[in-house]
Design a protein around this motif. Structure first.
Motif, mmCIF file in Angstrom:
data_model
loop_
_atom_site.group_PDB
_atom_site.id
_atom_site.type_symbol
_atom_site.label_atom_id
_atom_site.label_comp_id
_atom_site.label_asym_id
_atom_site.label_seq_id
_atom_site.Cartn_x
_atom_site.Cartn_y
_atom_site.Cartn_z
ATOM 1 N N VAL A 55 12.102 -40.337 -59.218
ATOM 2 C CA VAL A 55 12.708 -39.485 -60.236
ATOM 3 C C VAL A 55 12.178 -38.071 -60.046
ATOM 4 O O VAL A 55 10.971 -37.850 -60.090
ATOM 5 C CB VAL A 55 12.377 -39.998 -61.662
ATOM 6 N N VAL A 56 13.090 -37.124 -59.819
ATOM 7 C CA VAL A 56 12.683 -35.727 -59.676
ATOM 8 C C VAL A 56 12.832 -34.974 -60.995
ATOM 9 O O VAL A 56 12.182 -33.959 -61.207
ATOM 10 C CB VAL A 56 13.455 -35.004 -58.546
ATOM 11 N N GLY A 57 13.690 -35.470 -61.868
ATOM 12 C CA GLY A 57 13.895 -34.840 -63.171
ATOM 13 C C GLY A 57 14.252 -33.381 -63.040
ATOM 14 O O GLY A 57 15.060 -33.000 -62.200
ATOM 15 N N SER A 58 13.603 -32.552 -63.846
ATOM 16 C CA SER A 58 13.853 -31.108 -63.806
ATOM 17 C C SER A 58 12.751 -30.378 -63.043
ATOM 18 O O SER A 58 12.700 -29.150 -63.045
ATOM 19 C CB SER A 58 13.965 -30.557 -65.227
ATOM 20 N N TYR A 81 23.685 -35.150 -54.279
ATOM 21 C CA TYR A 81 23.826 -34.884 -55.705
ATOM 22 C C TYR A 81 22.479 -34.958 -56.416
ATOM 23 O O TYR A 81 21.620 -35.760 -56.040
ATOM 24 C CB TYR A 81 24.698 -35.952 -56.369
ATOM 25 N N TRP A 82 22.325 -34.171 -57.456
ATOM 26 C CA TRP A 82 21.315 -34.413 -58.481
ATOM 27 C C TRP A 82 22.087 -35.119 -59.574
ATOM 28 O O TRP A 82 23.090 -34.605 -60.076
ATOM 29 C CB TRP A 82 20.733 -33.095 -58.998
ATOM 30 N N THR A 83 21.669 -36.330 -59.895
ATOM 31 C CA THR A 83 22.372 -37.094 -60.910
ATOM 32 C C THR A 83 21.361 -37.818 -61.796
ATOM 33 O O THR A 83 20.599 -38.653 -61.321
ATOM 34 C CB THR A 83 23.407 -38.064 -60.284
ATOM 35 N N ASP A 84 21.336 -37.431 -63.042
ATOM 36 C CA ASP A 84 20.452 -38.022 -64.051
ATOM 37 C C ASP A 84 18.990 -38.068 -63.591
ATOM 38 O O ASP A 84 18.302 -39.065 -63.728
ATOM 39 C CB ASP A 84 20.948 -39.417 -64.441
ATOM 40 N N ASN A 132 25.156 -38.333 -71.345
ATOM 41 C CA ASN A 132 24.630 -38.429 -69.981
ATOM 42 C C ASN A 132 24.741 -37.080 -69.277
ATOM 43 O O ASN A 132 25.769 -36.410 -69.376
ATOM 44 C CB ASN A 132 25.410 -39.475 -69.178
ATOM 45 N N PRO A 133 23.701 -36.690 -68.537
ATOM 46 C CA PRO A 133 23.777 -35.419 -67.810
ATOM 47 C C PRO A 133 24.918 -35.435 -66.791
ATOM 48 O O PRO A 133 25.208 -36.463 -66.175
ATOM 49 C CB PRO A 133 22.430 -35.346 -67.078
ATOM 50 N N HIS A 134 25.561 -34.277 -66.640
ATOM 51 C CA HIS A 134 26.574 -34.144 -65.596
ATOM 52 C C HIS A 134 25.892 -34.231 -64.230
ATOM 53 O O HIS A 134 24.666 -34.191 -64.134
ATOM 54 C CB HIS A 134 27.310 -32.807 -65.732
ATOM 55 N N ARG A 135 26.701 -34.339 -63.178
ATOM 56 C CA ARG A 135 26.183 -34.356 -61.813
ATOM 57 C C ARG A 135 26.420 -32.988 -61.192
ATOM 58 O O ARG A 135 27.364 -32.291 -61.546
ATOM 59 C CB ARG A 135 26.916 -35.406 -60.963
#
Length: 165
Positions: free
Chosen positions: A95-98, A55-58, A20-23
């Motif tokens: 969802v903003v993603g990258s 936060y940006w989270t996942d 899982n991606p970090h926050r």
């Protein structure tokens, strides 16, 4: 009060052992004690709790604020970090993603609004926000990785950042 608006992206972030991606905290409003308040409660620094963390989270944007544990607390009691706790938080469904996205924070007396992509907003205007005026507050924007794992990282790219008071 004031306003902060940024256009940014989180193009790369490490993952935990579970994949899982970090926050990463990308914007916040941090509290500050005056020197008088600091001395009154016997603190050794001027740090106060942050009223807002974004936060940006996942791939999504998550908003967290603080709430006063005891609404009958005196102004002096409110100065202590321990007087506050995290709220349940709010995650924007988009969802903003990258990809590049825009975040705006509009703060005024007893009111706080966070807007994602000029499209959806979350508003905080209850008693907890009204009590928050006890602190001096300031905007922060950047890359505050929420991980202590060796080798973890986050890349946050700001294309534009505007602050008005």
């Amino acid at each position: 009060g004031g306003r902060m608006k940024g256009t940014l992206a989180v193009p790369d972030i490490s993952k935990d052992a579970g994949g899982n991606p970090h926050r990463v905290i990308i914007m916040q409003i941090h509290g500050r004690l005056t020197n008088e308040q600091r001395d009154l409660i016997g603190e050794d620094d001027n740090n106060a709790p942050p009223v807002l963390k974004i936060y940006w989270t996942d791939g999504k944007v998550r908003v967290k604020t603080k709430e006063l544990k005891d609404l009958n607390a005196t102004e002096t009691e409110m100065l202590h970090v321990s007087a506050w706790e995290d709220d349940e938080g709010y995650t924007f469904p988009e969802v903003v993603g990258s990809e590049k996205f825009t975040l705006e924070i509009i703060a005024s007396d007893g009111r706080l609004e966070v807007i994602l992509n000029d499209n959806e907003s979350v508003l905080y205007d209850g008693i907890h926000m009204q009590k928050w005026g006890v602190f001096e507050n300031y905007f922060k924007a950047g890359n505050y990785l929420v991980s202590k794992e060796v080798g973890s990282y986050a890349k946050v790219k700001y294309y534009e950042l505007e602050v008005k008071h």
